[in-house]
Enzyme design. Structure first.
Site, short mmCIF file in Angstrom:
data_model
loop_
_atom_site.label_atom_id
_atom_site.label_comp_id
_atom_site.label_asym_id
_atom_site.label_seq_id
_atom_site.Cartn_x
_atom_site.Cartn_y
_atom_site.Cartn_z
N ARG A 122 0.84 -1.19 0.00
CA ARG A 122 0.00 0.00 0.00
C ARG A 122 0.88 1.25 0.00
O ARG A 122 1.13 1.85 1.03
CB ARG A 122 -0.96 -0.03 1.19
CG ARG A 122 -2.09 -1.01 0.98
CD ARG A 122 -3.19 -0.86 2.00
NE ARG A 122 -4.39 -1.54 1.52
CZ ARG A 122 -5.51 -1.64 2.24
NH1 ARG A 122 -5.59 -1.10 3.45
NH2 ARG A 122 -6.57 -2.25 1.74
N GLN A 127 -0.92 2.20 -5.85
CA GLN A 127 -2.37 2.31 -5.70
C GLN A 127 -3.13 1.81 -6.91
O GLN A 127 -4.17 1.16 -6.79
CB GLN A 127 -2.76 3.77 -5.43
CG GLN A 127 -2.56 4.20 -3.99
CD GLN A 127 -3.00 5.65 -3.78
OE1 GLN A 127 -3.14 6.41 -4.72
NE2 GLN A 127 -3.21 6.02 -2.53
N ASP A 130 -3.61 -1.94 -6.74
CA ASP A 130 -4.14 -2.47 -5.48
C ASP A 130 -5.53 -3.07 -5.65
O ASP A 130 -6.55 -2.42 -5.47
CB ASP A 130 -4.16 -1.35 -4.43
CG ASP A 130 -4.53 -1.85 -3.04
OD1 ASP A 130 -4.86 -3.05 -2.89
OD2 ASP A 130 -4.52 -1.04 -2.09
N SER A 133 -8.04 -3.21 -2.53
CA SER A 133 -8.77 -1.96 -2.28
C SER A 133 -9.88 -1.75 -3.31
O SER A 133 -11.00 -1.35 -2.97
CB SER A 133 -7.82 -0.77 -2.28
OG SER A 133 -6.96 -0.82 -1.16
N TYR A 228 -2.99 -1.58 7.39
CA TYR A 228 -4.01 -2.44 7.95
C TYR A 228 -4.09 -2.25 9.46
O TYR A 228 -3.10 -1.89 10.11
CB TYR A 228 -3.72 -3.91 7.64
CG TYR A 228 -3.72 -4.24 6.17
CD1 TYR A 228 -4.90 -4.47 5.49
CD2 TYR A 228 -2.52 -4.30 5.45
CE1 TYR A 228 -4.91 -4.76 4.14
CE2 TYR A 228 -2.51 -4.59 4.10
CZ TYR A 228 -3.70 -4.82 3.45
OH TYR A 228 -3.70 -5.11 2.11
#
Length: 382
Positions: A122, A127, A130, A133, A228
């Site tokens: 992350r 991004q 990812d 997500s 997290y």
């Protein structure tokens, strides 16, 4: 490089790893693209669309696996499928590497380079790759819609000549990507929303969406370097349970999204809390497939306890397969493009890269991911 896209066989899986638009981009990069027949049907894509994008449709699944230099897919393969792959092949998908010892051993024995989409770090640069997500975002939306469908009342306040209907009370546990989207969706539907997360740092994000943040003093908490939530101690979990008990009893809908990466999720809604809720209330347990946040939730099912509906169907993003496929496909393409060698027209495994090494689980007959290697060595010694 020959890139193969097999059809997903997992029951209830409608998403596809590569859309026709992304297939066209891969072909433009110089890849030879093979797509299994009917691969895109679940998300509404036809074989003709992939053919128009420049792909070749293959009916023989075994041939697809055995001839691939790079396999792109959603879900983890079976051991039998790994045995079909040629040595040196690269396989990219979700792998659940913390819990799939047999699978990792099979990749290692076959000499396949396995890359786990869950292990994308992350960071700002990663991004766009990812997938956790992107799919969690959609899951947050889907969970609220499922709750709304099962709840025997409406979400918004409504003033009518026949009287005023109060807004539904929604409580969201966990304000990560899925939780924040659930909050935003419930607010858009007109519900009164309260949320809690073990990371006080997300309180501002919750409030910016128009929800109330429930303050619970758990002592020292926080998040990992990967963003997290850190695992709570048993004592902290009990404090959280007791503090939430009253608000759960007053809620029409409870949505739990509390997951600890690589570990069994904490049970946060117990049987006595469910018994304290009004009949007709709804609980959605995002973590049902990995152990559950809710006592009595059943993976892949909807159950009822004391008049309360508990939804644990899982694979939430597959409910909106078209959009989920578009997002996952984009994540996958960005990862491939980032590691594509223009000169060789091939995916290059570069251990000097700032993203890729953390995602590679096995390479050249060895487990290369330090975290997974340490876990496996620890299991072997115990």
């Amino acid at each position: 490089m020959r890139i193969a896209i097999p059809r997903e066989l997992q029951p209830g899986e409608n998403r596809v790893p590569v859309t026709p638009d992304v297939a066209k981009k891969l072909v433009r990069m110089g890849a030879e693209l093979l797509v299994e027949a009917s691969m895109g049907v679940g998300a509404g894509f036809t074989d003709a669309e992939y053919t128009e994008a420049g792909a070749t449709i293959v009916a023989d699944r075994k041939e697809l696996f055995s001839s691939a230099d790079l396999l792109l897919r959603l879900n983890k393969p079976s051991v039998d499928e790994i045995e079909l792959m040629q040595r040196g092949c690269i396989h990219i998908s979700y792998l659940d590497p913390f819990n799939e010892r047999e699978l990792i051993d099979a990749f290692k024995a076959a000499g396949v380079t396995s890359i786990s989409m869950e292990m994308i770090p992350r960071t700002t640069r990663s991004q766009k790759m990812d997938a956790l997500s992107s799919q969690a975002n959609l899951a947050g939306y889907v969970m609220v819609m499922k709750a709304a469908n099962h709840l025997p009342r409406i979400f918004p306040m409504m003033m009518t000549p026949a009287g005023t209907l109060k807004p539904a009370n929604v409580f969201v546990i966990g304000a990560g990507v899925a939780g924040l989207q659930a909050i935003a969706t419930a607010k858009r539907l007109g519900a009164k929303v309260t949320a809690f997360d073990t990371r006080p740092v997300v309180a501002e994000q919750v409030q910016s969406l128009g929800a109330k943040f429930l303050e619970i003093d758990l002592g020292e908490t926080g998040e990992t370097a990967g963003g997290y939530a850190k695992e709570l101690t048993p004592e902290q979990v009990e404090i959280q349970r007791q503090a939430q008990k009253d608000i759960i009893a007053k809620s029409d809908v409870v949505i739990t999204t509390a997951q600890v990466f690589g570990r069994k999720p904490p049970v946060l809604v117990t049987q006595d809390m469910i018994e304290g809720m009004q009949p007709g209330s709804v609980i959605v347990d995002m973590a049902a497939e990995t152990g559950g946040n809710v006592e009595g939730s059943r993976p892949g099912d909807v159950v009822e306890w004391c008049g309360v509906t508990i939804i644990g169907t899982g694979n939430w993003a597959s409910e909106v397969a078209r959009d989920a496929s578009q997002m996952y496909s984009s994540n996958l393409f960005n990862l491939v493009e980032d590691n594509w060698c223009e000169e060789k027209k091939a995916f290059e495994v570069n251990f000097e890269d700032d993203i890729l090494p953390g995602c590679i689980i096995t390479h050249d007959g060895e487990v290369t991911n330090e975290t997974i290697k340490n876990i496996m060595e620890g299991e072997a010694q115990s």
